[in-house]
Motif scaffolding. Sequence first.
Motif, short mmCIF file in Angstrom:
data_model
loop_
_atom_site.label_atom_id
_atom_site.label_comp_id
_atom_site.label_asym_id
_atom_site.label_seq_id
_atom_site.Cartn_x
_atom_site.Cartn_y
_atom_site.Cartn_z
N LYS A 160 -11.83 -1.80 -11.14
CA LYS A 160 -11.76 -1.20 -12.48
C LYS A 160 -11.41 0.28 -12.40
O LYS A 160 -10.95 0.85 -13.37
CB LYS A 160 -13.10 -1.38 -13.20
CG LYS A 160 -13.38 -2.83 -13.53
CD LYS A 160 -14.72 -2.98 -14.19
CE LYS A 160 -14.99 -4.46 -14.43
NZ LYS A 160 -16.35 -4.70 -14.84
N MET A 161 -11.63 0.91 -11.23
CA MET A 161 -11.34 2.33 -11.08
C MET A 161 -9.98 2.57 -10.44
O MET A 161 -9.56 3.70 -10.24
CB MET A 161 -12.43 3.00 -10.25
CG MET A 161 -13.78 2.98 -10.94
SD MET A 161 -15.10 3.63 -9.91
CE MET A 161 -14.76 5.39 -10.06
N ALA A 162 -9.25 1.49 -10.10
CA ALA A 162 -7.92 1.63 -9.49
C ALA A 162 -6.92 2.06 -10.56
O ALA A 162 -6.93 1.54 -11.67
CB ALA A 162 -7.50 0.32 -8.85
N LYS A 163 -6.06 2.98 -10.21
CA LYS A 163 -5.06 3.46 -11.16
C LYS A 163 -3.77 2.66 -11.07
O LYS A 163 -2.93 2.77 -11.93
CB LYS A 163 -4.72 4.93 -10.86
CG LYS A 163 -5.85 5.87 -11.15
CD LYS A 163 -5.31 7.27 -11.19
CE LYS A 163 -5.87 8.09 -10.07
NZ LYS A 163 -5.34 9.44 -10.03
N ALA A 164 -3.59 1.91 -10.02
CA ALA A 164 -2.31 1.25 -9.77
C ALA A 164 -2.15 -0.02 -10.60
O ALA A 164 -2.97 -0.91 -10.54
CB ALA A 164 -2.19 0.91 -8.29
N ILE A 165 -1.10 -0.05 -11.38
CA ILE A 165 -0.76 -1.23 -12.18
C ILE A 165 0.72 -1.50 -11.99
O ILE A 165 1.55 -0.64 -12.24
CB ILE A 165 -1.06 -1.00 -13.67
CG1 ILE A 165 -2.56 -0.73 -13.87
CG2 ILE A 165 -0.59 -2.19 -14.50
CD1 ILE A 165 -2.90 -0.29 -15.27
N PRO A 178 0.83 -1.21 0.00
CA PRO A 178 0.00 0.00 0.00
C PRO A 178 0.86 1.26 0.00
O PRO A 178 1.80 1.39 0.78
CB PRO A 178 -0.80 -0.12 1.30
CG PRO A 178 -0.89 -1.61 1.53
CD PRO A 178 0.44 -2.15 1.07
N GLY A 179 0.56 2.16 -0.93
CA GLY A 179 1.28 3.42 -1.04
C GLY A 179 2.42 3.42 -2.04
O GLY A 179 2.89 4.49 -2.43
N TYR A 180 2.88 2.28 -2.48
CA TYR A 180 4.02 2.24 -3.40
C TYR A 180 3.71 2.93 -4.73
O TYR A 180 4.55 3.60 -5.30
CB TYR A 180 4.45 0.80 -3.67
CG TYR A 180 5.36 0.22 -2.61
CD1 TYR A 180 5.52 0.81 -1.36
CD2 TYR A 180 6.04 -0.96 -2.85
CE1 TYR A 180 6.34 0.26 -0.40
CE2 TYR A 180 6.86 -1.53 -1.89
CZ TYR A 180 7.01 -0.91 -0.68
OH TYR A 180 7.82 -1.46 0.28
N ASP A 233 -3.36 5.43 -3.57
CA ASP A 233 -3.21 4.44 -4.64
C ASP A 233 -4.52 4.22 -5.38
O ASP A 233 -4.53 3.99 -6.59
CB ASP A 233 -2.76 3.08 -4.07
CG ASP A 233 -1.28 3.03 -3.75
OD1 ASP A 233 -0.55 3.98 -4.09
OD2 ASP A 233 -0.86 2.03 -3.14
N ILE A 234 -5.63 4.25 -4.65
CA ILE A 234 -6.94 3.93 -5.22
C ILE A 234 -7.92 5.03 -4.79
O ILE A 234 -8.66 4.88 -3.81
CB ILE A 234 -7.43 2.54 -4.75
CG1 ILE A 234 -6.35 1.49 -5.02
CG2 ILE A 234 -8.74 2.16 -5.42
CD1 ILE A 234 -6.56 0.18 -4.31
#
Length: 137
Positions: free
Chosen positions: A128-133, A12-14, A38-39
């Motif tokens: 689907k709305m998370a930006k973290a990849i 979390p947070g990376y 992150d999200i």
Amino acid sequence: QISSKRKGKPQPGYFSNFPHITYSDYNCLSFYERLKKDIPSLYLIDFDTPCKKGFYKGFIALDRKKYDTDYHFYRQDKNKYWSHKPGRTEVINFDASGKLINNPFLANRKYKYYNYSHPCFFFCINQKMAKAISTTN
């Protein structure tokens, strides 16, 4: 889209460029801040309130022992039970006592090595709305 160049499992947070999680970060507010960055679509909720359409409910608890801290996520499934993935094992829907998880806040979270005795919060998330990849293994 945010990506991480860090090696190993994303924490979390990376993805929002927070530093490595240290013992002083092992508190609920710190985890909320990291997850929210992150999200951004993540929001807090209580156990009894359903999430918005397209979101699912999660829960996080902490093991705050000084020599080996850890955090653990639980997810509410469509069948209303909660599941989690202890370490590198398969996903399960029972607690440390072998009982199905109806509410992770009330479940036995004292496992053989980790004791997630510090409950944090319930939240809703839409993957689907998370930006973290992650771009690394």
